[in-house]
Design a protein around this motif. Structure first.
Motif, PDB file in Angstrom:
ATOM      1  N   SER A  87      35.991 -48.925  48.458  1.00 16.93           N
ATOM      2  CA  SER A  87      35.327 -49.845  47.521  1.00 16.93           C
ATOM      3  C   SER A  87      35.929 -51.241  47.543  1.00 16.93           C
ATOM      4  O   SER A  87      35.319 -52.190  47.063  1.00 16.93           O
ATOM      5  CB  SER A  87      35.417 -49.286  46.109  1.00 16.93           C
ATOM      6  OG  SER A  87      36.778 -49.234  45.679  1.00 16.93           O
ATOM      7  N   GLU A  88      37.127 -51.331  48.137  1.00 17.79           N
ATOM      8  CA  GLU A  88      37.907 -52.579  48.098  1.00 17.79           C
ATOM      9  C   GLU A  88      38.088 -53.054  46.668  1.00 17.79           C
ATOM     10  O   GLU A  88      38.107 -54.245  46.377  1.00 17.79           O
ATOM     11  CB  GLU A  88      37.277 -53.667  48.967  1.00 17.79           C
ATOM     12  CG  GLU A  88      37.303 -53.324  50.448  1.00 17.79           C
ATOM     13  CD  GLU A  88      36.944 -54.497  51.340  1.00 17.79           C
ATOM     14  OE1 GLU A  88      36.315 -55.462  50.853  1.00 17.79           O
ATOM     15  OE2 GLU A  88      37.301 -54.462  52.529  1.00 17.79           O
ATOM     16  N   LYS A  89      38.208 -52.067  45.747  1.00 18.07           N
ATOM     17  CA  LYS A  89      38.470 -52.348  44.336  1.00 18.07           C
ATOM     18  C   LYS A  89      39.480 -51.332  43.831  1.00 18.07           C
ATOM     19  O   LYS A  89      39.498 -50.170  44.272  1.00 18.07           O
ATOM     20  CB  LYS A  89      37.194 -52.254  43.500  1.00 18.07           C
ATOM     21  CG  LYS A  89      36.220 -53.398  43.680  1.00 18.07           C
ATOM     22  CD  LYS A  89      35.053 -53.253  42.714  1.00 18.07           C
ATOM     23  CE  LYS A  89      34.087 -54.422  42.839  1.00 18.07           C
ATOM     24  NZ  LYS A  89      32.974 -54.319  41.850  1.00 18.07           N
ATOM     25  N   ALA A  90      40.302 -51.773  42.865  1.00 13.39           N
ATOM     26  CA  ALA A  90      41.277 -50.852  42.273  1.00 13.39           C
ATOM     27  C   ALA A  90      41.847 -51.468  41.009  1.00 13.39           C
ATOM     28  O   ALA A  90      41.822 -52.688  40.824  1.00 13.39           O
ATOM     29  CB  ALA A  90      42.406 -50.557  43.259  1.00 13.39           C
ATOM     30  N   VAL A  91      42.347 -50.590  40.132  1.00 15.42           N
ATOM     31  CA  VAL A  91      43.213 -51.058  39.045  1.00 15.42           C
ATOM     32  C   VAL A  91      44.634 -50.982  39.583  1.00 15.42           C
ATOM     33  O   VAL A  91      44.862 -50.656  40.744  1.00 15.42           O
ATOM     34  CB  VAL A  91      43.026 -50.206  37.772  1.00 15.42           C
ATOM     35  CG1 VAL A  91      41.640 -50.408  37.201  1.00 15.42           C
ATOM     36  CG2 VAL A  91      43.289 -48.733  38.050  1.00 15.42           C
ATOM     37  N   CYS A  92      45.619 -51.275  38.727  1.00 13.50           N
ATOM     38  CA  CYS A  92      46.991 -51.386  39.213  1.00 13.50           C
ATOM     39  C   CYS A  92      47.491 -50.123  39.906  1.00 13.50           C
ATOM     40  O   CYS A  92      48.174 -50.185  40.950  1.00 13.50           O
ATOM     41  CB  CYS A  92      47.928 -51.773  38.080  1.00 13.50           C
ATOM     42  SG  CYS A  92      47.894 -50.643  36.671  1.00 13.50           S
ATOM     43  N   ALA A  93      47.136 -48.943  39.368  1.00  9.30           N
ATOM     44  CA  ALA A  93      47.567 -47.700  39.995  1.00  9.30           C
ATOM     45  C   ALA A  93      46.966 -47.555  41.389  1.00  9.30           C
ATOM     46  O   ALA A  93      47.607 -47.011  42.306  1.00  9.30           O
ATOM     47  CB  ALA A  93      47.169 -46.507  39.123  1.00  9.30           C
ATOM     48  N   GLY A  94      45.736 -48.040  41.580  1.00  5.91           N
ATOM     49  CA  GLY A  94      45.107 -48.011  42.887  1.00  5.91           C
ATOM     50  C   GLY A  94      45.794 -48.935  43.875  1.00  5.91           C
ATOM     51  O   GLY A  94      45.992 -48.592  45.050  1.00  5.91           O
TER      52      GLY A  94
END
Length: 527
Positions: A87-94
């Protein structure tokens, strides 16, 4: 405060210039079908562990967008490395999970750290309790652990975390632990990488300085606590750095509550709240050498004000910085006779002198919130004279109060009448008996007496002034009163105000010529 190498913000000495080619290549690598394929393409030419970590860091910071939707809705959130890559998206954990997985595939030891952070939306005084709210990494290089945060390295979210903007931040790559601890508190204390460790309460109370603070070459700020209490209606802040820096402030969105005095590579800030209670003080800065006019946020205090100093109200016309500094020197005004930003005068008079460059033109204005003055009157409460390379401003206040002395200058070689703002002084007088009249209207001369621009009626007045390169000087009223040139180089004589509405000093520059020039005007009081 912990001791840190103030010449290097990193925990390991790194020459970023050597990474230019690596950074450019790493940021352009396209993601493959898997994390393993990406790492293989990314590290084809990387040799050392530092180069591998750098390439992974650059790729993640430039390709993974913060997932603002996932931040607000856990059902939409996925923290696995594969999902972050797809997705080329994440929150900090990602971010942290992907970074760890990529380092593992590259053969570099890396851990994921969870803890508390002072991120966007953090409020001073917040107590951190319960589960962690952020994640970052530590990598093992050359026998030592180093900290980094690719989430904060990638960019910024707005205040309510609804929008993300890519904005690469080098500061969070191998950050010195003494600086990293200002906004990152790990759940496991060993990952502070500090001795002695700081407590959670210390972390909560300590002032958080933004990455811009250190990127601008600033090194320290006092007080170090984020909460400041006023004393007699005033709070003091001192900033030190390594290079000339400009500052502005906002106290509860009000810019008229502080005096900023520039010091060598730093500043002293005096804050005067205009209401009691708790108020946010935000400080911003920019490098003097920067062509960018925008100021960057560097830190925020919470000011507790118990009482207001009603005797000290900063005029609205006061622009920071105040007082002489390296900034005035850079504009050609040297050796100030008044080194302090605030001038206190008991009799309502003062003198300000500067040594100037030959090619400089200067002018000054006087402002006050309590006195209504025309532009002409603002100038005529200041008497400007210049002799050789010294310029002097004599000031006579029309009444007691707080006045702003604004100084402007430009090069004589610059066409037009535009003058650049140089600095302010704040002039304070508490004597209610003070009531000085304006100075005489004067052009290109050194006046000794009389200095009052308004003369009494029916009086004999002594006149003394120096005007170079003229052949004749006279005072014209009801009669003409010629002045005499003394051996000391002054034109002197006596005139009468009887029967005149004003007196004009006239000069003849060419001998035996009928052309006279006006250089000085006095008004006469009504009988």
């Amino acid at each position: 405060a912990y001791i840190w190498d103030k010449l290097n913000l990193k925990s390991q000495e790194v020459d970023l210039r050597k990474f230019d080619r690596l950074d450019g290549a790493a940021s352009k690598v396209h993601a493959g079908g898997s994390v393993a394929e990406l790492v293989k393409m990314l590290l084809m030419e990387m040799r050392s562990d530092l180069e591998k970590v750098r390439a992974i860091w650059i790729w993640v910071c430039h390709h993974i967008e913060y997932d603002v939707e996932g931040f607000h809705n856990t059902e939409l959130r996925s923290s696995s490395p594969d999902s972050a890559l797809r997705s080329e998206k994440a929150v900090c954990a990602g971010y942290a999970g992907l970074f760890k997985e990529m380092c593992s595939l590259a053969g570099v030891q890396c851990v994921e750290i969870s803890g508390y952070s002072k991120g966007y939306g953090h409020e001073i005084g917040t107590q951190f309790r319960g589960d962690s709210d952020h994640a970052w990494n530590a990598v093992h290089l050359e026998g030592k652990w180093h900290l980094l945060d690719s989430t904060w390295g990638a960019g910024n979210v707005n205040h309510n975390s609804t929008e993300f903007t890519f904005s690469y931040n080098e500061f969070y790559f191998l950050t010195n632990p003494a600086l990293f601890i200002e906004d990152h508190f790990p759940m496991e204390s060993k990952w502070q990488l500090l001795e002695p460790k700081i407590s959670l309460q210390q972390f909560e109370n300590n002032l958080q300085k933004s990455s811009h603070f250190y990127n601008l070459g600033l090194q320290s700020i006092q007080p170090e606590s984020s909460v400041v209490r006023t004393v007699n209606g005033k709070a003091n802040i001192t900033i030190e750095g390594t290079s000339p820096t400009l500052f502005i402030q906002k106290l509860h969105e009000n810019k008229d509550c502080a005096i900023i005095s520039l010091k060598t590579n730093g500043a002293e800030i005096e804050v005067y709240p205009q209401k009691t209670g708790k108020q946010k003080l935000k400080l911003f800065a920019k490098a003097f050498s920067s062509k960018d006019e925008s100021y960057h946020f560097i830190c925020e205090y919470l000011v507790h004000c118990d009482s207001i100093n009603r005797k000290f109200k900063i005029p609205k016309e006061l622009n920071n910085p105040v007082g002489p500094s390296w900034l005035t020197e850079s504009q050609g005004l040297l050796q100030p006779s008044q080194p302090n930003p605030i001038i206190h005068t008991e009799d309502g008079r003062c003198s300000i002198k500067f040594h100037t460059e030959k090619e400089l033109r200067v002018m000054a204005m006087l402002y006050s919130d309590d006195v209504q003055m025309t532009e002409d009157i603002k100038r005529r409460h200041i008497f400007q004279s210049q002799r050789e390379q010294w310029v002097e401003f004599k000031v006579q206040l029309p009444q007691a109060g707080m006045f702003v002395f604004q100084l402007y200058a430009n090069k004589k070689s610059v066409p037009g009448n535009h003058y650049n703002f140089i600095c302010n002084y704040l002039i304070s007088c508490t004597n209610p008996k003070v009531k000085w009249s304006i100075f005489p209207l004067t052009y290109n001369n050194e006046l000794v007496e009389p200095l009052s621009g308004v003369l009494p009626a029916n009086r004999s007045v002594q006149v003394k002034l120096r005007i170079p390169k003229v052949t004749e000087v006279s005072v014209q009223g009801k009669s003409v009163y010629p002045l005499t040139l003394t051996k000391a180089g002054y034109w002197e004589g006596t005139c009468s105000t009887t029967g005149s509405k004003d007196l004009n000093v006239m000069v003849q520059e060419i001998p035996n010529h009928n052309t006279y020039s006006f250089v000085l005007n006095y008004q006469i009081e009504n009988e």
